[in-house]
Design a protein around this motif. Structure first.
Motif, PDB file in Angstrom:
ATOM      1  N   TYR A 170      -3.547   8.268   3.448  1.00  0.00           N
ATOM      2  CA  TYR A 170      -3.934   7.058   2.711  1.00  0.00           C
ATOM      3  C   TYR A 170      -3.649   5.829   3.566  1.00  0.00           C
ATOM      4  O   TYR A 170      -2.591   5.730   4.199  1.00  0.00           O
ATOM      5  CB  TYR A 170      -3.146   6.970   1.405  1.00  0.00           C
ATOM      6  CG  TYR A 170      -3.397   5.715   0.610  1.00  0.00           C
ATOM      7  CD1 TYR A 170      -4.461   5.642  -0.281  1.00  0.00           C
ATOM      8  CD2 TYR A 170      -2.571   4.605   0.746  1.00  0.00           C
ATOM      9  CE1 TYR A 170      -4.691   4.495  -1.021  1.00  0.00           C
ATOM     10  CE2 TYR A 170      -2.797   3.454   0.010  1.00  0.00           C
ATOM     11  CZ  TYR A 170      -3.865   3.401  -0.863  1.00  0.00           C
ATOM     12  OH  TYR A 170      -4.092   2.256  -1.590  1.00  0.00           O
ATOM     13  N   VAL A 171      -4.568   4.880   3.588  1.00  0.00           N
ATOM     14  CA  VAL A 171      -4.394   3.647   4.340  1.00  0.00           C
ATOM     15  C   VAL A 171      -4.198   2.503   3.347  1.00  0.00           C
ATOM     16  O   VAL A 171      -5.024   2.275   2.462  1.00  0.00           O
ATOM     17  CB  VAL A 171      -5.613   3.362   5.245  1.00  0.00           C
ATOM     18  CG1 VAL A 171      -5.489   2.007   5.925  1.00  0.00           C
ATOM     19  CG2 VAL A 171      -5.757   4.466   6.285  1.00  0.00           C
ATOM     20  N   GLY A 172      -3.061   1.813   3.478  1.00  0.00           N
ATOM     21  CA  GLY A 172      -2.749   0.693   2.593  1.00  0.00           C
ATOM     22  C   GLY A 172      -2.227  -0.487   3.382  1.00  0.00           C
ATOM     23  O   GLY A 172      -1.711  -0.332   4.488  1.00  0.00           O
ATOM     24  N   CYS A 173      -2.349  -1.664   2.804  1.00  0.00           N
ATOM     25  CA  CYS A 173      -1.852  -2.875   3.455  1.00  0.00           C
ATOM     26  C   CYS A 173      -0.335  -2.978   3.247  1.00  0.00           C
ATOM     27  O   CYS A 173       0.230  -2.408   2.320  1.00  0.00           O
ATOM     28  CB  CYS A 173      -2.563  -4.108   2.929  1.00  0.00           C
ATOM     29  SG  CYS A 173      -2.430  -4.362   1.144  1.00  0.00           S
ATOM     30  N   ASP A 222       0.698  -0.074   0.444  1.00  0.00           N
ATOM     31  CA  ASP A 222       1.412   1.064   1.024  1.00  0.00           C
ATOM     32  C   ASP A 222       2.603   1.447   0.142  1.00  0.00           C
ATOM     33  O   ASP A 222       2.825   2.615  -0.158  1.00  0.00           O
ATOM     34  CB  ASP A 222       1.839   0.784   2.466  1.00  0.00           C
ATOM     35  CG  ASP A 222       2.746  -0.439   2.612  1.00  0.00           C
ATOM     36  OD1 ASP A 222       2.873  -1.252   1.667  1.00  0.00           O
ATOM     37  OD2 ASP A 222       3.336  -0.596   3.698  1.00  0.00           O
ATOM     38  N   SER A 223       3.336   0.457  -0.326  1.00  0.00           N
ATOM     39  CA  SER A 223       4.478   0.716  -1.207  1.00  0.00           C
ATOM     40  C   SER A 223       4.030   1.231  -2.568  1.00  0.00           C
ATOM     41  O   SER A 223       4.675   2.115  -3.149  1.00  0.00           O
ATOM     42  CB  SER A 223       5.310  -0.553  -1.392  1.00  0.00           C
ATOM     43  OG  SER A 223       5.872  -0.945  -0.159  1.00  0.00           O
ATOM     44  N   GLU A 224       2.931   0.703  -3.082  1.00  0.00           N
ATOM     45  CA  GLU A 224       2.392   1.199  -4.353  1.00  0.00           C
ATOM     46  C   GLU A 224       2.009   2.673  -4.229  1.00  0.00           C
ATOM     47  O   GLU A 224       2.226   3.451  -5.157  1.00  0.00           O
ATOM     48  CB  GLU A 224       1.181   0.377  -4.793  1.00  0.00           C
ATOM     49  CG  GLU A 224       1.539  -0.958  -5.371  1.00  0.00           C
ATOM     50  CD  GLU A 224       0.339  -1.724  -5.873  1.00  0.00           C
ATOM     51  OE1 GLU A 224      -0.762  -1.136  -6.047  1.00  0.00           O
ATOM     52  OE2 GLU A 224       0.485  -2.936  -6.104  1.00  0.00           O
ATOM     53  N   HIS A 225       1.452   3.040  -3.086  1.00  0.00           N
ATOM     54  CA  HIS A 225       1.093   4.444  -2.852  1.00  0.00           C
ATOM     55  C   HIS A 225       2.352   5.318  -2.881  1.00  0.00           C
ATOM     56  O   HIS A 225       2.361   6.381  -3.501  1.00  0.00           O
ATOM     57  CB  HIS A 225       0.353   4.589  -1.519  1.00  0.00           C
ATOM     58  CG  HIS A 225       0.017   5.998  -1.165  1.00  0.00           C
ATOM     59  ND1 HIS A 225      -0.956   6.720  -1.814  1.00  0.00           N
ATOM     60  CD2 HIS A 225       0.543   6.831  -0.232  1.00  0.00           C
ATOM     61  CE1 HIS A 225      -1.023   7.934  -1.298  1.00  0.00           C
ATOM     62  NE2 HIS A 225      -0.110   8.030  -0.331  1.00  0.00           N
ATOM     63  N   PHE A 226       3.411   4.875  -2.232  1.00  0.00           N
ATOM     64  CA  PHE A 226       4.668   5.622  -2.258  1.00  0.00           C
ATOM     65  C   PHE A 226       5.172   5.775  -3.698  1.00  0.00           C
ATOM     66  O   PHE A 226       5.557   6.871  -4.118  1.00  0.00           O
ATOM     67  CB  PHE A 226       5.728   4.938  -1.393  1.00  0.00           C
ATOM     68  CG  PHE A 226       7.124   5.377  -1.716  1.00  0.00           C
ATOM     69  CD1 PHE A 226       7.528   6.673  -1.476  1.00  0.00           C
ATOM     70  CD2 PHE A 226       8.022   4.494  -2.292  1.00  0.00           C
ATOM     71  CE1 PHE A 226       8.817   7.096  -1.800  1.00  0.00           C
ATOM     72  CE2 PHE A 226       9.311   4.907  -2.615  1.00  0.00           C
ATOM     73  CZ  PHE A 226       9.707   6.202  -2.364  1.00  0.00           C
ATOM     74  N   GLU A 227       5.176   4.688  -4.448  1.00  0.00           N
ATOM     75  CA  GLU A 227       5.670   4.737  -5.834  1.00  0.00           C
ATOM     76  C   GLU A 227       4.840   5.704  -6.683  1.00  0.00           C
ATOM     77  O   GLU A 227       5.379   6.407  -7.528  1.00  0.00           O
ATOM     78  CB  GLU A 227       5.649   3.341  -6.456  1.00  0.00           C
ATOM     79  CG  GLU A 227       6.626   2.367  -5.835  1.00  0.00           C
ATOM     80  CD  GLU A 227       8.077   2.735  -6.077  1.00  0.00           C
ATOM     81  OE1 GLU A 227       8.388   3.361  -7.116  1.00  0.00           O
ATOM     82  OE2 GLU A 227       8.915   2.405  -5.220  1.00  0.00           O
ATOM     83  N   ALA A 228       3.552   5.745  -6.451  1.00  0.00           N
ATOM     84  CA  ALA A 228       2.663   6.598  -7.253  1.00  0.00           C
ATOM     85  C   ALA A 228       2.714   8.069  -6.845  1.00  0.00           C
ATOM     86  O   ALA A 228       2.541   8.949  -7.682  1.00  0.00           O
ATOM     87  CB  ALA A 228       1.225   6.093  -7.150  1.00  0.00           C
TER      88      ALA A 228
END
Length: 92
Positions: free
Chosen positions: A44-47, A55-61
């Motif tokens: 996943y690529v996140g800002c 990127d942090s939201e992806h980790f939390e989810a």
């Protein structure tokens, strides 16, 4: 904070030594094209936090704990730093 990769109890030692790459050139959530991070578990690529912190939201989810800077350009050999969200540390 920095720590040895082998000291991370969350599985960093099992990650490939090179960075997971992606052909994506923008944040998958908002389209930002700068300061991108790539999840080393799923790609996943996140800002980053200096933008919308996807990127942090992806980790939390997902619980995917490892990111690196997204690599742009074909000739970069250094995979860049490795961050573990659970250790809250850069891993060497």
């Amino acid at each position: 904070m920095k720590k040895a990769r082998s000291e991370c109890p969350h599985g960093a030692a099992g990650l490939p030594s090179g960075a997971l790459r992606s052909s994506k050139r923008a944040c998958e959530a908002c389209g930002e094209t700068e300061e991108l991070r790539i999840c080393q578990v799923c790609g996943y690529v996140g800002c980053c936090e200096s933008h919308a912190a996807h990127d942090s939201e992806h980790f939390e989810a997902t619980g995917h704990a490892f990111i690196r800077p997204s690599i742009s350009g074909l000739f970069r050999r250094d995979p860049g730093w490795l961050w573990c969200y659970l250790c809250r540390a850069y891993l060497e």
